[in-house]
Structure formats: structure tokens, C-alpha cells
Design a protein around this motif. Structure first.
Motif, PDB file in Angstrom:
ATOM      1  N   TYR A 571      14.353   6.796  21.252  1.00 12.69           N
ATOM      2  CA  TYR A 571      14.773   7.927  21.990  1.00 12.69           C
ATOM      3  C   TYR A 571      13.094   9.032  21.919  1.00 12.69           C
ATOM      4  O   TYR A 571      13.709   9.592  22.767  1.00 12.69           O
ATOM      5  N   ILE A 575      13.435  11.255  25.071  1.00 15.09           N
ATOM      6  CA  ILE A 575      13.271  12.427  25.392  1.00 15.09           C
ATOM      7  C   ILE A 575      12.192  12.581  26.613  1.00 15.09           C
ATOM      8  O   ILE A 575      11.835  13.449  26.984  1.00 15.09           O
TER       9      ILE A 575
ATOM     10  N   TYR B 160      12.295  11.660   9.987  1.00 10.32           N
ATOM     11  CA  TYR B 160      11.174  11.442  10.860  1.00 10.32           C
ATOM     12  C   TYR B 160      11.314  11.466  12.675  1.00 10.32           C
ATOM     13  O   TYR B 160      10.785  12.337  12.860  1.00 10.32           O
ATOM     14  N   PRO B 161      13.050  11.412  13.135  1.00  9.23           N
ATOM     15  CA  PRO B 161      13.280  11.752  14.211  1.00  9.23           C
ATOM     16  C   PRO B 161      13.045  13.174  14.372  1.00  9.23           C
ATOM     17  O   PRO B 161      12.493  14.082  15.653  1.00  9.23           O
ATOM     18  N   ALA B 164       9.528  14.603  14.640  1.00 13.05           N
ATOM     19  CA  ALA B 164       8.508  14.337  16.081  1.00 13.05           C
ATOM     20  C   ALA B 164       8.793  15.050  16.960  1.00 13.05           C
ATOM     21  O   ALA B 164       8.511  15.383  17.791  1.00 13.05           O
ATOM     22  N   ILE B 165      10.695  15.271  17.018  1.00  6.66           N
ATOM     23  CA  ILE B 165      11.468  15.189  18.222  1.00  6.66           C
ATOM     24  C   ILE B 165      10.317  16.854  18.695  1.00  6.66           C
ATOM     25  O   ILE B 165      10.160  17.872  19.059  1.00  6.66           O
ATOM     26  N   ILE B 168       6.886  17.344  18.980  1.00  7.65           N
ATOM     27  CA  ILE B 168       6.739  17.081  20.623  1.00  7.65           C
ATOM     28  C   ILE B 168       7.287  18.537  21.360  1.00  7.65           C
ATOM     29  O   ILE B 168       6.427  19.367  22.228  1.00  7.65           O
ATOM     30  N   MET B 218      15.992  21.807  23.954  1.00  3.09           N
ATOM     31  CA  MET B 218      15.197  21.068  22.871  1.00  3.09           C
ATOM     32  C   MET B 218      16.070  21.295  21.534  1.00  3.09           C
ATOM     33  O   MET B 218      16.422  20.593  20.513  1.00  3.09           O
ATOM     34  N   PHE B 223      21.765  18.155  25.926  1.00  2.00           N
ATOM     35  CA  PHE B 223      21.457  16.388  26.173  1.00  2.00           C
ATOM     36  C   PHE B 223      19.998  16.394  27.567  1.00  2.00           C
ATOM     37  O   PHE B 223      20.092  17.064  28.318  1.00  2.00           O
ATOM     38  N   PRO B 224      19.598  15.631  27.177  1.00  2.00           N
ATOM     39  CA  PRO B 224      19.406  14.078  26.281  1.00  2.00           C
ATOM     40  C   PRO B 224      18.212  14.731  25.244  1.00  2.00           C
ATOM     41  O   PRO B 224      17.615  13.745  24.573  1.00  2.00           O
ATOM     42  N   LEU B 225      18.402  15.757  24.894  1.00  2.00           N
ATOM     43  CA  LEU B 225      16.882  16.329  23.862  1.00  2.00           C
ATOM     44  C   LEU B 225      17.913  16.373  22.429  1.00  2.00           C
ATOM     45  O   LEU B 225      17.167  16.591  21.731  1.00  2.00           O
ATOM     46  N   TYR B 226      19.155  16.342  22.636  1.00  5.75           N
ATOM     47  CA  TYR B 226      19.574  16.904  21.267  1.00  5.75           C
ATOM     48  C   TYR B 226      19.097  15.317  20.117  1.00  5.75           C
ATOM     49  O   TYR B 226      20.491  15.522  19.068  1.00  5.75           O
ATOM     50  N   TYR B 227      19.297  14.113  20.529  1.00  6.15           N
ATOM     51  CA  TYR B 227      19.425  12.885  19.508  1.00  6.15           C
ATOM     52  C   TYR B 227      18.770  13.281  17.855  1.00  6.15           C
ATOM     53  O   TYR B 227      19.783  12.733  17.449  1.00  6.15           O
ATOM     54  N   TRP B 228      17.995  14.659  17.752  1.00  8.99           N
ATOM     55  CA  TRP B 228      17.600  14.670  16.425  1.00  8.99           C
ATOM     56  C   TRP B 228      17.978  15.418  15.036  1.00  8.99           C
ATOM     57  O   TRP B 228      18.556  15.029  14.468  1.00  8.99           O
ATOM     58  N   ASN B 231      21.662  13.273  13.098  1.00  6.64           N
ATOM     59  CA  ASN B 231      21.175  12.428  12.165  1.00  6.64           C
ATOM     60  C   ASN B 231      20.643  13.198  11.478  1.00  6.64           C
ATOM     61  O   ASN B 231      20.732  13.061  10.256  1.00  6.64           O
ATOM     62  N   PHE B 302      28.494  16.386  15.430  1.00  6.36           N
ATOM     63  CA  PHE B 302      28.879  16.269  16.821  1.00  6.36           C
ATOM     64  C   PHE B 302      29.250  16.961  17.750  1.00  6.36           C
ATOM     65  O   PHE B 302      28.797  17.254  19.050  1.00  6.36           O
TER      66      PHE B 302
END
Lengths: 779, 530
Positions: A571, A575, B160-161, B164-165, B168, B218, B223-228, B231, B302
Motif C-alpha cells: 500500500y 498511495i 511501520y506503515p 512510512a506513510i 511521505i 492522508m 480513500f485510498p490514503l487511509y491504510y495506515w 491497523n 474503520f
């Protein structure tokens, strides 16, 4: 109006809820008489409401401010519809409280919670039917759903209760939201959220007309959800996992009538719409038939009653669809009929379930001897259910048949009549089947083991049942009261009189036929020990709903797995790819010239600079090509060093120095990391090329975009920059000759302070990590 | 006093953090933390009151006035956000203090929380783009540290995510700030606002706007920047999780409001429609993800994403009423999600796990906790008359009024899915009697103080739900002042400080900045975007 009478109605509605804390007082006598005390609450509320209605007359609006910003107020409309539903709610509420008193296990600590939920429900119900404000209506409407959720889940550890409660709230929550949207639209278009005004304005305003059908459908979805109409009816049988008093009250007499209430309330607006009749009749007929058929095809006593309720609600919805532009007639009479007989039957079923400790009709029988009063009540109520002369059910059925027979002949006419006959016969069979639990031989238990139901538990049942008989024998009394509650726009100006004997008419012949055929089929089924009455689970919509929920969850899992929320390296790419993609999408149409960046006018013709730039580019490409990590690192450090050099070319020695330092530290850190990293495992190289290509593409796209953005923003600067000021002011105002220094420590010293704290925090964080490694957190 | 009020809620937590680091006695540290968080509430309440009379509070840092120096600028929106921050902090800090015994307490947790609060607060009060970046850095570095501080060694990979995110994101923010500076030649919001009216038609403004949408999207969890987000949040200790969930995403939303409301011109319909389009998958995937998860705080995280989607709709519609709905919704959401994370922490402490399959009997064992959880969950799902409902009511009304029916439909679907996912916690988690966890209560004593702290947050949001009028009024007034860009820029640019150079004449504002014209229909926007 005095201050007391202004708040009196609100108080009357909130009274049951306000009494809740009372039930949690740890006092033995309160616990002992909890049900009987709870019974007083709805009666007191009813007293308040009726006395206000009596004092001021109907219709009237009672108004207390709440949320002026949203136009939502405690505004209540006391008219025929709201009074009718308030009276039935409170009376059945009182009966059910009394019944629960004997039904619930004595001295169980959970009882106070039960009465709390029940009283809360009564408030919600009264609030809904009396609301004159769209927002308030929704508030109380949803509160009934919450109360229902809690009551269905009262036996919380049973899986059936959990699923039933969830299904009910999801279904009525969804349909309620649809209704909310419809009501908000209505209020936007009419410019008011007061129902009494909406009802007057809506038919006259022209700007509403194009939206009227949409609004109607949305509101009807809400009504259908609450009143368990096709295709939402499945929640009602599932809700049967509630304690039986709850089923008797919420799921037959009170909450499920709210949909009917809503239809009656909005009849004046939508009654003339061309889709009103088709929708109501179609949905009503389907629901009526499905309910009746399923009521026959079950062995579970509560399911039987639940499906017959579904069928009856369908018939009510249909009868509103059959109304004319002048309105409908005797609708209250039909609702009353159902409330009393179905309430009584549920309570009787509760007695049987208590005694036999099962809900399976095949294992029950012969209860009459032990509970004669409940037995008599059940006979009367079944009489009303099947339409036996002398009960309200008979007249109710006659009225419905009469309406169907007198509508102008259409193609659909026959279908409606046929459906009506099927449904009526089904109810006859179900009703007779219900009586088998009172008659015949005692089943399941031996006589000495049986614990005969108390007198107190049977009393509310016979009271409810007696209404069916009284209003059935003297229908004119009921008509008199219903006429008092007549509402303009909904009802005929003057109601026709009702009587048991109206001569030999077509409806009478049909009624007789229904009873005979029903009894005949019952006899055959009875002889075959009801073995034909088993419905496969798959034929039920309930099962379909469970499947639907499961499917949605499976899809959810698939989607979440698909979008890789759990796999971090991927991901990062998504991103970065998204950022690059979106920027390209925006940049290219706006600035097509970006494709050829050399078209930008370059002021800078410094050959050394250009050479450095080319070298930087080359080193950057080398990082992509390099195979081993060490080589990559070397390439990266070359890029860094060259950038520092580039800064030097532009006379920025401090920047160059800083950059060089950071580069040096960075390289050292990365080398340290590389030493610690495990050797590259071969498994990564399987899809290595694909990933590498994607990485290279994204990285270079971002590089290109960043470059173009800088070119774009620095090109053609039309606005003055503040930077000139700093050079100008550094000596006279900040007292330093180096503008960069004065910016850092004076002009924008606050930023520097912030950045210093960032360093401090980073240090603290590192200490935290090191501690973790040491395993001890003591200082 | 009032002149230095804007900087107080930033400096105060920083000083507190430093003081806590200096003292080694746990009791003293706790006393400082507790007292400081209470004083912080007092400061922010004063700020809120000062806003009522002064509209905008300005403080030039180091005496340098705009556009050259950094000006802390507190308007009604900032004051609301700062007040919310202090309310959540006071709960979180007291919960954190009472959660652990003196020996168990990690000595670095409290200072880091205070640093994080300082960063959050600075991002709300600053009137300068680069200073906003600095504020984000303070907030983020403190949050990295908090994330890794008490996490299990096994679970440290979940950090880590997040790292990292967000790195960025920071890089992108820095680029965006640099590019903004090179285009507008200034970093002050008000100054940029004036400049941008001079080059209103320049398409480069659109590019800047898109960059900031990405940066703050972010942070907020678009979406789609929410992954961090989903989790990492559930891995945090309960109070820290509450702080992050309640405030960190809102900082992103706030920054977007600031950029679009104060800094840039109000007609960027193309960018708004990008936000609207991204809102759809954010809402749906958030709700869908919540359905699939099996532990309380993951489900909450979520749900947070899907509610960010709803806030995005409010930003994307960009009318005065939709922004008012957004501001109300933020107020509601901060309080409710914070209390839910704290409640989840209490329930997990009681049951020993947050896994739905392992939970059980909570309904009977802790009736009060589970009932509070039910109320807040219903509020989060938007059931009336709880606080979450009114925000949705305002937003749905506004969307219907301007003909954005599609979004209403999606909000309805999302709400049902969200309700379902939250009730699953109650029905399959709390109601089930077959608990597999040990219910040895002696191990999991939760103090009454923790319940009381959580209860007060619940009561506050309940109060807003039952009597929302004044909050809605404030939200509407705030939105109105946000839409009155002219007032803000005028006040900032005309501010004179002792060190304002005599030879500097402020840019003359000839005409008030145009307020957005009649709302454009959604279809048109989409066409425009396509």
C-alpha cells in the motif's frame, strides 16, 4: 396557556420514562409490585393526554421549543389519529404491564430492566403518534426501534435474541432512514417542519408535485419496514425471540401499527396520487397472502401468531389502498379489532409457553382445564381472528369484503378478492390450530406436574378479549367513538353505521364460505396431525436475510483483502501511485505544455549548473539500476553530494553545509541498518520484476511531476514575494547581516523553536525504543 | 493577557512536558500533568469567551507582523478545535493516570502526550502555512514515539506503515508549502488569500489545492490514503488511542477547512468534486471494513474512516450550511469517538480482550459500561436524539436542498452498515454468555475514577445530543465567519505590532473577496471535472 398546561403534554409523554429510576430503587416492595406499578404509568399518561384533549378540544397543537436552529420542536398534534393510537397504546400498555407482572419470574433482578425498557417504549410510542414535527416524529420513531432492540435482546444470551434484535434494528433502521430522507424533502419543499402545516400546504404547492411520488415512496418504505410488509416482513418472526409480553405489545399491538399510523397520517397528502393505490394494494395483498400461508405452515406458536399479524397488517395496508379520494371508513375499527384479539392471543400463548415450556404446537394441548379463563379469552379472540359472527373480526371482515366487492370492476378486482379469500381461509386454519393447545388431550406433561397459571395472569387476557366481544356485539358504540376521532382528509365526512345483521349479502355468503372451507381444511389437517404444515427453512425470507448478511460480510472480507489494508509494502505503492496518478490527471489537462518541459524559458544558462544537474539525474537513475544495496546507497549519496554542490553554485554555503551534514548522517545510518538487515531472501525475487517495474514507474513519475511543479510555480511569477523584505530588513530591523540566520532565529524564530522541540521529542522517542530493548522501564 | 492568549495553549503543554521530564517522583509528575490539563481547559475556555467579543485573536510571534512574521490567528473555528482538544486531553490524561499503578506507568507516556497536544493545538492556532507544517511535525513525531512506546515487540511492525506513510505525507506537505510560497510569495494565510484574488483564474491555484487535498487527506484518512489508520490505532494503549482517534484525523479535516475556507478562493468546484468523489469509497470501504473486523477498537477505527467520508461530503459540497454541519459533526465526533475508545479500553481491561469472539457476559457483568457503550455507539451511528443524528440531519437536509441526492443515498447506506457493525459488538460481543476469557475479576480491576472520567465525556456528548441548539448555533456562526474571508484577511493584514516596519504598507484590499455564488448543481460539477 399557563406554564403547567404548556408542559403538561410533554410531561405526560415523558412520564413513563421519568419513572424508570424508580424501578431501580433497591426496595423489596417495589420489586414485588413492579409490574403493577409500571401499569400505572401508561394509565397516568393517558389521563393527562385525554384531559388536555378534553379541555382544549381537537384538533390542537401543543408547542414547546427545543431546537429552533433546525426547526425541531416538541410540537404535538392532538387529533383523531393521535388520540386513537395513544388510547390503544396506553391501554394495551397497561394490560401488558399487568400481564408481565405475573409472567416474569418473581424477584428476578432483571425485571427492573424489563420494565425500564417497556416504559421507555411507551414514551417513544406516544411521542411518535403525537408528533406534529417532522424531526420529532423521526426521533421518537427511531426510539421505538431502540426500545424494540433492547426488548428483543432481553434474553440476551440466546443466539435467536441476538440475531432477532440485530435484524429488527437493521431493517427498521434502514427503512427509517429512507423515511427520514422523504420527510426532510417534504419539509424543505413546504418550508415548514410542522406536520399540521405540511398537511395543508403539500397538496396546494405546485413546486412539490414533481417530487411527490419520490417522497411518497420513501415514506412508504418507512411505513412498510415498521409494519412488517413485504419485503421487510422477515424481521417480525425473528423478533419473536422477545419475551412473550413484548411480542404481545410491541409486535402485535403497538410498534408494528406505526406503519399503519404513518399511512393514515399522510393519507390526505398522498391519497390522490396515482401510485398510492397500486403500491399499497400490491404490497398489502402480497403480504397478506404470504403471512396467512406461512401462519398455517408452522408449528411454532409464536411464529404462527407473528405470521398472522403480518397477514393482518397486509390487509390493513391494502384497505388504505382501497380508499377513495373522499377517504376511508372504519379503519380504526379494523385496527382495534386486530389489537385486541392479537394481544389476547399472544398473552394466551405466553401462558401456554410458560406451562408447557415449549413453543411447538405439536407438543401442547389440553390447557383449558387448567386455565379456563385464558381458554375462554382465546376462544373469543380466535373467533375474532377467523371472523366468527358476534366478534369484531366478523364485522371487520364483512367491511373489507364489502369494500372489495364495491370497487368499480377492474381486472385486478378478481385477484384482490381471490387473495383476500386465500388469506382469510389461511387465518381460519391458523386460528383453529391455535385452539388445539387448549383442547384435546393434555400433552407433554402429566397432570400432577402441571403448574396451573395464576388468576392474575389470565385477567389481562380476558379483558383484552372482552373488547372483541363487546365491540363485536355492539358495533355502533365503537363507531360512535371512532366518529369522535374522525380526521378530515382521511375519513368520510359521515360514517356508515355498522350492525351485525345486514341481511343476506354477498359478503355474508363469502364469510360463511370462508369459515366452512377453513374449518373443513383444518379438520383434514388435524386428522393428519398437521404433518403437512412444515415449511422448509429455505422458503422463508428470514433465511434469505441471514444469507444476505453473510454475503455482505463475505464481500466485505473480500474487498478489504482486495484493497490490501493488511499488507504494508503494497500500500505504500498504492498511495504513491494514487498521488502520482491524481496529480497527472489534474496537471495534464490544465498544462499540456508540461509534456515538453524544455519549452519553459530557462533563465539559467550556467554550464556548470547544467552539468551538475545532468550528473544528479544520472546518479538517480543509477539507484534504480543498481543491483545490491550497497551500490544503491553509493548512488544515493552521490545524488546528495551533488545537490550540496548545486547549492554552492548558487552562493548558499550554509544550505550546502547543512545538506552535506544530513547526507553524511543519513549514509552512516543506512549503512548501520544494512549491516543489521538479514540477507535478501530469494522468495522476493519471484515477482521482483513486476514490482520493480511498478516501483520505477511510480518513482520516476513522481520525480517528473515534482520537477514540472517547480517549473510551473516559479515560471511567470506575477505576485511580489516577501523574500525581498527579509534581505532589506535584516540589518536595520533584525540586527544581523545574514538574512538566512535572521529568518531562522528572529523573523521566524517560532518555527525554529518548534523544530527544536521536534528534535527533543525524537530523542525521547529513541530513548523509549532503547528502553524497550533493555526490557526495563525503570529510570 | 488577551494579546498573548493564542500562544498559551501551545506553550503550556510544552512546558508541562518538560517539567514532567524533570521530576522523577511519579506522584509529582502526575500532579503536574493533572493540574496542567485542567488549566489548559481553563485557558481554552477563556479563548472561546474572548472570541465572542473579539472575533479574531492575533498574536505576532516575535513581534513580526504579517506577511513577514508568523502570526498566530485564532478565529472561532480555531477556538472550537482548541477547546475540544483540551477537553479530550483532560479526559485522556486523567484516564492515563488512573489506568496504571505508579510502578506500571511508562515515564515517557505523559510527556509525549503533552508534546502531541502542543502540536495539535499549534496546528489549530497558527495563521502561517509553514508554521502549520512545523505543528504537524511536532504532532507526528510525538505520535510516532507514542505509537512505538508501549507496543509489543511483536506488533511493532504495525508501526511501520504509520511511520512510512506519514513521512511521505510530511514530504508532500513540505513540497506543497514550498510551491505555495513560490507561487504566492508568502506563507501567511491571509496574505495568500489576498494574493489569490489577484490571480483568481490562474489554474496553478487548482494544483495547489489538489496538493493540499492529498496532504491533509492522508492525515484525515481519505480513500485510498487511509491504510495506515485502522491497523495502527487499535494497537495503542486505550487513552492514547482515544487521543489519536478523536483528534489526529480532525487536524487533517481542520487543515483542509483552513486551506479551502481561509486561504484559497471559494470557487474551486473541480477540487471539491474530487473530494466528493473520494468520499464515496471512503464512506463505503470504511463501513465495509468495520463489518469484517472482529475486535472492538478495530471496528471503531474503520467506522472512523467511514465518518471521515461523511465529513468529506460536507467539505465537498462547500456551502455555508454544509460546513456548519461539518463543524457540528466534528464537535460531536471528537467527544463520541474519544469516549468510545476509552470505553473499549475499560471493557477490554475488564474482559481481558477486545476480540468479539472472546468477549462475553459483559452485558451482565458490567451493565453500566455496556450501556454507556451502547448509547455512544448509537450516537456514532447517528440514531436520534443522540448527538450524531443532528449533524447528519443538517448534512442530509443541505445535500437534498442543493440536489445532491446521490450522496444522501450513500450516507444512508453507510449509516446502516455502520449501525450494523457497531451493534455487532453489542449482540455478538456483549450479550453472548459463553466467554472463553478468564473472568477472574481480581486481575482486571478498573478503578472507579476511570469510569467517572469516561462517564463525564459520555454525559457531555449526551448533553449535546439532547440540547444541540447552542452548539448548532455556534457551528453556523463559525461557518458564516469562515465564509467571510474578507473579515479574516482584513483583521490580519491591518494588524499593527511594535515591530511592524514603518516603510511597509499593507496590500490594499480594494474589494471584499467574492463569496461563492449560488451553489452549483452537482451534475455540473461532475461534468466540469470530467
Amino acid at each position: 396557556m399557563g406554564i403547567i398546561s404548556k408542559y403538561a403534554l410533554l410531561l405526560g409523554i415523558l412520564l413513563p420514562t421519568l419513572l424508570i429510576p424508580f424501578f431501580f430503587i433497591p426496595s423489596k416492595s417495589i420489586k414485588k409490585y413492579a409490574g403493577l406499578l409500571a401499569m400505572m404509568a401508561p394509565l397516568a399518561s393517558l389521563g393527562i393526554i385525554l384531559s388536555i384533549a378534553n379541555k382544549v378540544g381537537i384538533p390542537q397543537v401543543n408547542f414547546v421549543n427545543w431546537i429552533p436552529e433546525l426547526g425541531i420542536h416538541f410540537s404535538f398534534l392532538i387529533d383523531g389519529i393521535s388520540l386513537f393510537f395513544s388510547i390503544t397504546t396506553c391501554m394495551m400498555g397497561a394490560l401488558v404491564c399487568a400481564y408481565s407482572h405475573y409472567y416474569l419470574p418473581k424477584s428476578s433482578p432483571k425485571n427492573s430492566r424489563f420494565y425500564a425498557y417497556l416504559l421507555f417504549f411507551i414514551t417513544a410510542m406516544l411521542g411518535t403518534v403525537l408528533s406534529n414535527n417532522i424531526g420529532l416524529l423521526i426521533v421518537f420513531w427511531e426510539l421505538t426501534a431502540i426500545a424494540s432492540f433492547l426488548l428483543i435482546g432481553f434474553k440476551s444470551s440466546k443466539e435467536g435474541s441476538q440475531k432477532g434484535a440485530l435484524a429488527t434494528l437493521i431493517t427498521t433502521g434502514f427503512t427509517g432512514l429512507c423515511m427520514l430522507v422523504g420527510l426532510i424533502l417534504l419539509s424543505i419543499l413546504t418550508g415548514t417542519s410542522e406536520l399540521s402545516e405540511v398537511l395543508i400546504l403539500a397538496p396546494t404547492l405546485t413546486q412539490i408535485q414533481p417530487y411527490l411520488t419520490t417522497i411518497m415512496v420513501l415514506i412508504l418504505i418507512g411505513a412498510f419496514g415498521k409494519s412488517a410488509q413485504f419485503p421487510f416482513y422477515f424481521w417480525l418472526p425473528k423478533a419473536m425471540s422477545a419475551p412473550t409480553p413484548v411480542s404481545a405489545y410491541l409486535h402485535s399491538a403497538a410498534m408494528v401499527k406505526l406503519g399503519i399510523f404513518l399511512i393514515a397520517r399522510f393519507y390526505p397528502i398522498f391519497g390522490g396520487n396515482s401510485l398510492w393505490a397500486p403500491i399499497l394494494i400490491t404490497i398489502g395483498v402480497i403480504t397478506m397472502v404470504i403471512g396467512a400461508v406461512y401462519a398455517v405452515m408452522t408449528h411454532d406458536i409464536k411464529e404462527l401468531l407473528a405470521y398472522s399479524t403480518v397477514s393482518q397488517l397486509g390487509a390493513l395496508v391494502m384497505s388504505y389502498g382501497l380508499g377513495t379520494t373522499y377517504g376511508v371508513e372504519h379503519d380504526f375499527y379494523q385496527i382495534l379489532n386486530h389489537i385486541f384479539y392479537k394481544g389476547a392471543l399472544f398473552m394466551a400463548a405466553g401462558v401456554a409457553i410458560h406451562t408447557f415450556d415449549t413453543q411447538d404446537l405439536r407438543k401442547m394441548g389440553g390447557l383449558f382445564k387448567f386455565a379456563p379463563i385464558a381458554g375462554i379469552a382465546a376462544v373469543i379472540s380466535v373467533g375474532a381472528m377467523i371472523g366468527f359472527p358476534g366478534t369484531t373480526g366478523f364485522i371487520s371482515k364483512e367491511l373489507l369484503l364489502h369494500t372489495i366487492l364495491t370497487i368499480p370492476t377492474q381486472k385486478e378486482n378478481g385477484i384482490i378478492l381471490a387473495a383476500m379469500l386465500v388469506a382469510a381461509i389461511g387465518l381460519v386454519i391458523a386460528g383453529i390450530r391455535f385452539l388445539t393447545l387448549f383442547f384435546g388431550n393434555l400433552k407433554g406433561l402429566s397432570e400432577e406436574h402441571i403448574d396451573p397459571p395464576s388468576m392474575g395472569i389470565q385477567l389481562p387476557i380476558i379483558i383484552a378479549a372482552s373488547f372483541s366481544l363487546i365491540f363485536g356485539l355492539f358495533p355502533q358504540d365503537a363507531v360512535f367513538w371512532c366518529d369522535y376521532l374522525r380526521v378530515a382528509g382521511l375519513h368520510y365526512p359521515s360514517p356508515a353505521s355498522l350492525s351485525i345483521w345486514q341481511g343476506i349479502t354477498n359478503p355474508l355468503i363469502l364469510s360463511g364460505g370462508i369459515l366452512t372451507v377453513g374449518a373443513g381444511i383444518s379438520w383434514v389437517l388435524y386428522k393428519r396431525k398437521w404433518v403437512d404444515c412444515t415449511l422448509p427453512e429455505t422458503a422463508k425470507l428470514e433465511t434469505k436475510f441471514d444469507h444476505l448478511l453473510n454475503t455482505i460480510q463475505k464481500i466485505s472480507t473480500a474487498i478489504t483483502a482486495g484493497v490490501k489494508t493488511d499488507h504494508s509494502p503494497d500500500y505504500l505503492m498504492i498511495i504513491l501511485g494514487f498521488i502520482a496518478g491524481l496529480l497527472l490527471l489534474i496537471l495534464l489537462p490544465l498544462f499540456p505544455e508540461l509534456i515538453l518541459p524544455f519549452l519553459f524559458k530557462m533563465d539559467d544558462t550556467n554550464t556548470l549548473g547544467s552539468l551538475t544537474a545532468i550528473l544528479i539525474g544520472g546518479a538517480a537513475i543509477a539507484t534504480l539500476i543498481a543491483k545490491t544495496n550497497i551500490n544503491k546507497l553509493i548512488a544515493i549519496s552521490v545524488v546528495g553530494a551533488l545537490i550540496s554542490f548545486y547549492f554552492l553554485l548558487y552562493h548558499a554555503p550554509d544550505l550546502a553545509l547543512t545538506n552535506l551534514m544530513i547526507e553524511a548522517i543519513g549514509v552512516v545510518l543506512m549503512v548501520l541498518l544494512l549491516i543489521r538487515l538479514p540477507k535478501e531472501d530469494t522468495s522476493q525475487k519471484v515477482d521482483g520484476t513486476l514490482r520493480k517495474t511498478a516501483n520505477i514507474t511510480i518513482a520516476s513519475t513522481i520525480g517528473v511531476i515534482a520537477t514540472s511543479l517547480i517549473l510551473l510555480m516559479t515560471n511567470n511569477q506575477v505576485l511580489d514575494s516577501i523574500s525581498g523584505y527579509f534581505i532589506e530588513a535584516t540589518v536595520p530591523l533584525a540586527g544581523g547581516s545574514n538574512a538566512v540566520n535572521t529568518i531562522l532565529v528572529d523573523f521566524r524564530g517560532f518555527d525554529t523553536m518548534g523544530e527544536i522541540s521536534v528534535l527533543v521529542i525524537a530523542a525521547i522517542g529513541v530513548i523509549g525504543l532503547l528502553w524497550k530493548k533493555g526490557g526495563s522501564i525503570n529510570q | 493577557m488577551i494579546s498573548s492568549l493564542p500562544v498559551l495553549p501551545v506553550i503550556f503543554p510544552m512546558i508541562t512536558a518538560a517539567m514532567i521530564l524533570l521530576f522523577s517522583e511519579v506522584k509529582t509528575r502526575r500532579l503536574i500533568a493533572s493540574a496542567s490539563s485542567v488549566v489548559q481547559v481553563a485557558i481554552t475556555v477563556m479563548m472561546m469567551l474572548a472570541i465572542q467579543t473579539h472575533q479574531i485573536l492575533i498574536m505576532p510571534m516575535g513581534g513580526w507582523a504579517a506577511p513577514f512574521g508568523i502570526m498566530l490567528t485564532v478565529d472561532s473555528l480555531s477556538a472550537i478545535m482548541v477547546l475540544l482538544t483540551s477537553i479530550v486531553s483532560v479526559a485522556v490524561i486523567h484516564y492515563s493516570i488512573t489506568e496504571k499503578t505508579e510502578k506500571q506507568e511508562h515515564p515517557l507516556r505523559l510527556p509525549l502526550i503533552f508534546f502531541c497536544i502542543a502540536g495539535i493545538t499549534l496546528s489549530f492556532v497558527t495563521g502561517d502555512l509553514f508554521n502549520l507544517f512545523v505543528a504537524f511535525e511536532i504532532m507526528l513525531i510525538a505520535s510516532y514515539a507514542l505509537l512505538t512506546l508501549e507496543i509489543d515487540r511483536k506488533e511493532i511492525s504495525h508501526a511501520y506503515p504509520y511511520l512510512a506513510i506519514n513521512i511521505i505525507g510530511s514530504a508532500l506537505f513540505l513540497c506543497a508549502a514550498g510551491l505555495t510560497y513560490s507561487l504566492f510569495g508568502s506563507l501567511n494565510f491571509a496574505d495568500i488569500a489576498i494574493s489569490s484574488t489577484l490571480i483568481m483564474t490562474d489554474p496553478r491555484i487548482v494544483v495547489i489545492a489538489v496538493l493540499f487535498t492529498l496532504v491533509f487527506g492522508m492525515k484525515a484518512g481519505f480513500f485510498p490514503l487511509y491504510y495506515w489508520l485502522p491497523n495502527s490505532y487499535p494497537k495503542l494503549p486505550a487513552p492514547v488511542g482515544a487521543l489519536f482517534a478523536a483528534l489526529l484525523t480532525k487536524v487533517g479535516i481542520y487543515a483542509l477547512l483552513r486551506i479551502f475556507g481561509t486561504m484559497l478562493p471559494h470557487q474551486l468546484w473541480g477540487v471539491y468534486s474530487i473530494i466528493l468523489l473520494l468520499a464515496i469509497p471512503t464512506m463505503i470501504l470504511g463501513a465495509v471494513g468495520a463489518l469484517e473486523r472482529q475486535s472492538i477498537r478495530e471496528i471503531l477505527s474503520f467506522n472512523l474512516i467511514s465518518h471521515i467520508g461523511i465529513m468529506m461530503v460536507a467539505i465537498g459540497l462547500f456551502t455555508q450550511e454544509s460546513i456548519a454541519a461539518l463543524i457540528y459533526y466534528i464537535i460531536h465526533h471528537v467527544l463520541v469517538i474519544a469516549s468510545l475508545f476509552l470505553l473499549a479500553g475499560l471493557i477490554e481491561a475488564r474482559a481481558g480482550s477486545g476480540d468479539l469472539k472472546k468477549l462475553g457476559n459483559i452485558w451482565k457483568q458490567s451493565p453500566i459500561l455496556s450501556f454507556l457503550f451502547l448509547i455512544q455507539a448509537l450516537s456514532l451511528a447517528g440514531i436520534p436524539p443522540l448527538s450524531g443524528f443532528w449533524g447528519k440531519w443538517m448534512l442530509i437536509s443541505e445535500a437534498l436542498g442543493i440536489g445532491a441526492g446521490v450522496f444522501v443515498a450513500i450516507i444512508v447506506i453507510t449509516s446502516v452498515l455502520s449501525l450494523w457493525s457497531l451493534l455487532r459488538i453489542i449482540t455478538t460481543g456483549f450479550w453472548t454468555s459463553s466467554a472463553t476469557t478468564t473472568t477472574d475479576s481480581s486481575n482486571h480491576i478498573i478503578s472507579k475514577d476511570m469510569v467517572a472520567i469516561t462517564l463525564s465525556l459520555v454525559l457531555l456528548s449526551l448533553l449535546i445530543g439532547l440540547s444541540p441548539n447552542s452548539v448548532i448555533k455556534t457551528a453556523r456562526r463559525t461557518s458564516q465567519s469562515l465564509f467571510n474571508q474578507f473579515e479574516y484577511t482584513k483583521k490580519v493584514m491591518e494588524y499593527r505590532s511594535i515591530r511592524t516596519p514603518h516603510y511597509h504598507t499593507p496590500k490594499i484590499i480594494e474589494s471584499p473577496i467574492q463569496i461563492s455564488p449560488e451553489p452549483i448543481e452537482i451534475q455540473e460539477i461532475e461534468e466540469h471535472q470530467g
